[in-house]
Design an enzyme around this catalytic site. Structure first.
Site, PDB file in Angstrom:
ATOM      1  N   HIS A  79      -0.336   6.713  -4.380  1.00 57.64           N
ATOM      2  CA  HIS A  79       0.146   6.805  -3.104  1.00 57.64           C
ATOM      3  C   HIS A  79       0.789   8.804  -2.850  1.00 57.64           C
ATOM      4  O   HIS A  79       0.573   9.007  -3.838  1.00 57.64           O
ATOM      5  CB  HIS A  79       1.510   6.213  -2.280  1.00 57.64           C
TER       6      HIS A  79
ATOM      7  N   ASP B 273       3.679  10.742  -1.180  1.00 60.65           N
ATOM      8  CA  ASP B 273       4.621  11.025  -0.292  1.00 60.65           C
ATOM      9  C   ASP B 273       4.807  10.685   0.886  1.00 60.65           C
ATOM     10  O   ASP B 273       4.321  11.887   1.853  1.00 60.65           O
ATOM     11  CB  ASP B 273       5.030  11.637  -1.030  1.00 60.65           C
TER      12      ASP B 273
ATOM     13  N   HIS C  29       0.153   9.538  -6.889  1.00 61.93           N
ATOM     14  CA  HIS C  29       0.873   9.527  -8.005  1.00 61.93           C
ATOM     15  C   HIS C  29       1.586   7.758  -8.150  1.00 61.93           C
ATOM     16  O   HIS C  29       1.404   7.145  -6.934  1.00 61.93           O
ATOM     17  CB  HIS C  29       2.665  10.042  -7.947  1.00 61.93           C
TER      18      HIS C  29
ATOM     19  N   ARG D 287      16.029  12.600  -6.208  1.00 62.25           N
ATOM     20  CA  ARG D 287      14.742  13.079  -6.393  1.00 62.25           C
ATOM     21  C   ARG D 287      14.676  13.773  -4.686  1.00 62.25           C
ATOM     22  O   ARG D 287      16.174  13.246  -4.281  1.00 62.25           O
ATOM     23  CB  ARG D 287      13.557  11.380  -5.849  1.00 62.25           C
TER      24      ARG D 287
END
Length: 277
Positions: free
Chosen positions: A95, A97, A253, A268
């Site tokens: 996907h 993000d 990723h 993150r």
């Protein structure tokens, strides 16, 4: 500072740089590498949350994430944790993000705090290289299409089903996923390089505008398989102190879930909300 490519299509490692003390000239070199390689694995950093925020500001303003609570004092940073007892990981599918947002982030920063002795790597794919490799006929078909992107993760069994067994993360508002939907071009032009890239994923693109899901699915499936062919990918192996920054506008990723029985803890941050064009 040494910049060494990871693979032919994308990705590079940076060593010998201290991001907390990097000069403006050094940051210009990092930014040039970011545009050239799309994925930068920056090794041997010692970053606290405030440092991650300062590094992220070099790429853009912070973006909220709808489904995970941020850490204390830093609402834009959240921890991605998989405990030894868990078998489901976060982000374990191809996907880009949050393409279901009206303005997805241009970049994602992921910092390794604890890593398994082996496994837990992240795969990346260049959606720009994948677009370049398509036939002219396919490019002509795709260029005018608009993808409808949803947060519901329908083709993975639903966001609630996928995340209900991730007990170590502060997930919230999962039931609202169906309400997060955005339309973006199936082929986007990078605002800084001018390069075209696919912007379609099986995880988030549920259909194309003016087409049904049934009609759209074969094309989405073809593009997903095409853009993750080995020659368009690289692999980042994590170690504590590694910060990886990737360009969400021209990559996908996939967090590899191959380390059951070991703990993995990351931080993150997404930055630079932009409207894909």
């Amino acid at each position: 500072m040494r910049i060494e490519p990871l693979a032919g299509a994308l990705g590079a490692e940076i060593r010998g740089a201290d991001l907390k003390r990097l000069s403006d000239a050094g940051w210009r070199e990092v930014h040039e590498a970011f545009l050239r390689f799309s994925v930068l694995a920056i090794r041997d950093q010692q970053l606290e949350p405030a440092d991650i925020m300062r590094v992220g500001a070099r790429f853009g303003e912070p973006c909220p994430y709808p489904f995970v609570t941020g850490i204390d004092g830093f609402p834009f940073i959240f921890e991605v944790v998989k405990e030894e007892s868990e078998t489901t990981n976060f982000g374990g599918n191809w996907h880009s993000d949050t393409t279901y947002l009206k303005q997805p982030p241009l970049g994602t920063l992921l910092y390794a705090v604890e890593t398994p002795t082996h496994g837990g790597d992240t795969l990346f794919a260049s959606t720009a290289a994948a677009y370049d490799a398509l036939s002219e006929g396919m490019k002509t078909l795709l260029d005018p299409l608009v993808g409808v992107n949803s947060a519901a993760l329908r083709h993975g069994g639903g966001r609630h089903q996928m995340h209900k067994s991730i007990n170590s993360m502060k997930l919230h508002d999962i039931e609202a996923a169906e309400r997060y939907e955005a339309e973006h071009p199936a082929v986007c032009t990078h605002p800084e390089t001018g390069r075209k890239a696919l912007y379609v994923s099986r995880s988030h693109t549920i259909r194309f505008r003016d087409m049904s899901e049934e009609e759209s699915r074969p094309l989405v499936d073809f593009l997903q398989a095409h853009q993750t062919r080995p020659e368009f990918t690289c692999r980042v192996r994590w170690a504590p102190g590694t910060l990886t920054v990737w360009d969400n506008r021209c990559t996908q990723h996939n967090a590899v879930n191959d380390y059951h029985g070991q703990r993995r803890r990351m931080r993150r941050l997404t930055v630079g909300p932009q409207t894909p064009q």
